[in-house]
Design a protein around this motif. Structure first.
Motif, PDB file in Angstrom:
ATOM      1  N   ARG A  76       7.511 -29.539  10.199  1.00  0.00           N
ATOM      2  CA  ARG A  76       7.957 -29.073  11.519  1.00  0.00           C
ATOM      3  C   ARG A  76       7.694 -27.571  11.695  1.00  0.00           C
ATOM      4  NH1 ARG A  76       8.235 -33.070  14.680  1.00  0.00           N
ATOM      5  NH2 ARG A  76      10.185 -32.742  15.797  1.00  0.00           N
TER       6      ARG A  76
ATOM      7  N   ASP B 185      12.830 -27.591  16.603  1.00  0.00           N
ATOM      8  CA  ASP B 185      13.599 -28.636  15.922  1.00  0.00           C
ATOM      9  C   ASP B 185      14.762 -27.982  15.170  1.00  0.00           C
ATOM     10  OD1 ASP B 185      14.642 -30.737  14.525  1.00  0.00           O
ATOM     11  OD2 ASP B 185      12.745 -31.443  13.675  1.00  0.00           O
TER      12      ASP B 185
ATOM     13  N   SER C 222      15.936 -29.225  11.711  1.00  0.00           N
ATOM     14  CA  SER C 222      14.971 -29.363  10.611  1.00  0.00           C
ATOM     15  C   SER C 222      15.347 -28.460   9.442  1.00  0.00           C
ATOM     16  CB  SER C 222      13.561 -28.999  11.094  1.00  0.00           C
ATOM     17  OG  SER C 222      13.518 -27.615  11.423  1.00  0.00           O
TER      18      SER C 222
END
Length: 252
Positions: free
Chosen positions: A217, A232, A235
């Motif tokens: 990510r 994100d 993450s």
């Protein structure tokens, strides 16, 4: 107010990724942050959604033509985070700077009028130990050195430490090492753990507790023009950089 430079003349160590995401994590923690992109590749600029073709002034104009920094600073989509973008023109700046007076203190003087608006100024240095990196280190209070958990991780660090020592004795007596940041860490790999232990053995308490794990990510976020904390937020990468920001704030 603290000025932090991220420097390592070795490319591919996660320096720009760390500059973007540490800046965003500090901003999310309520700090006012200015990210200065001092790398001609301008990856920190594009990684925060700046379209280089759209902008009139960059760090290049500030350094070479004495354009005030506030004319080049832009807001980002991340609240509390501004950026002073870069441009490929910066490649030629070192040659143009040679004839300027006090050429090692250009960035320090450039930041002076705006720095009080911010809690943190983060400078993303280019992967070299040229005149622009020397400028960044001369302007900084301290240096974060990203080290990737790979073979040859410590290669070139002695050269960087030597440069820091020279700058400390000649240009910036207050320059400190903020810490070594381990990046691209994979706890499943013996190599990652060996490199981490080796760096810890050499530099002890200067190694950050926060470690940046390998995370897909993290490499996806820049193509969307946002930090990992916006791309994100749950993450591993976002959590790692939030931990790093907390550690830096706690150090004061």
């Amino acid at each position: 107010m603290k000025i932090l430079a991220l420097a390592n003349q070795k490319g591919g160590v996660g320096k720009t990724t760390s500059a973007i995401n540490l800046s965003a994590a500090l901003a999310k923690a309520g700090k006012h942050v200015l990210l200065i992109d001092a790398d001609p590749q301008a990856n920190a600029s594009s990684g925060l959604g700046v379209d280089i073709r759209d902008i009139k002034y960059t760090i290049y104009e500030c350094m070479i033509n004495a354009v005030p920094a506030e004319k080049a600073i832009r807001t980002t989509t991340c609240r509390n985070l501004d950026i002073l973008p870069s441009h490929i023109d910066l490649v030629g700046a070192e040659i143009e700077m040679i004839h300027l007076e006090q050429k090692e203190t250009i960035i320090r003087r450039m930041i002076e009028p705006v720095k009080d608006k911010y809690d943190y100024v983060i400078i993303d240095c280019s992967p070299s130990l040229g005149l622009i990196t020397i400028n960044a280190l001369t302007a900084a209070d301290s240096v974060i050195i990203p080290v990737q958990c790979e073979y040859f991780a410590l290669e070139g660090i002695s050269k960087l430490l030597n440069t820091i020592k020279i700058i400390k004795s000649n240009l910036n007596p207050h320059l400190q090492i903020e810490g070594f940041l381990m990046t691209m860490y994979d706890k499943r790999l013996r190599l990652s753990n060996q490199v981490y232990e080796e760096v810890k053995k050499h530099f002890g308490p200067l190694v950050f507790n926060a470690v940046i794990s390998r995370n897909v990510r993290l490499s996806e976020a820049p193509s969307h023009g946002v930090s990992i904390l916006d791309y994100d937020p749950t993450s591993t990468g976002a959590l790692n950089y939030s931990e790093l920001a907390k550690e830096i704030i706690a150090r004061g």
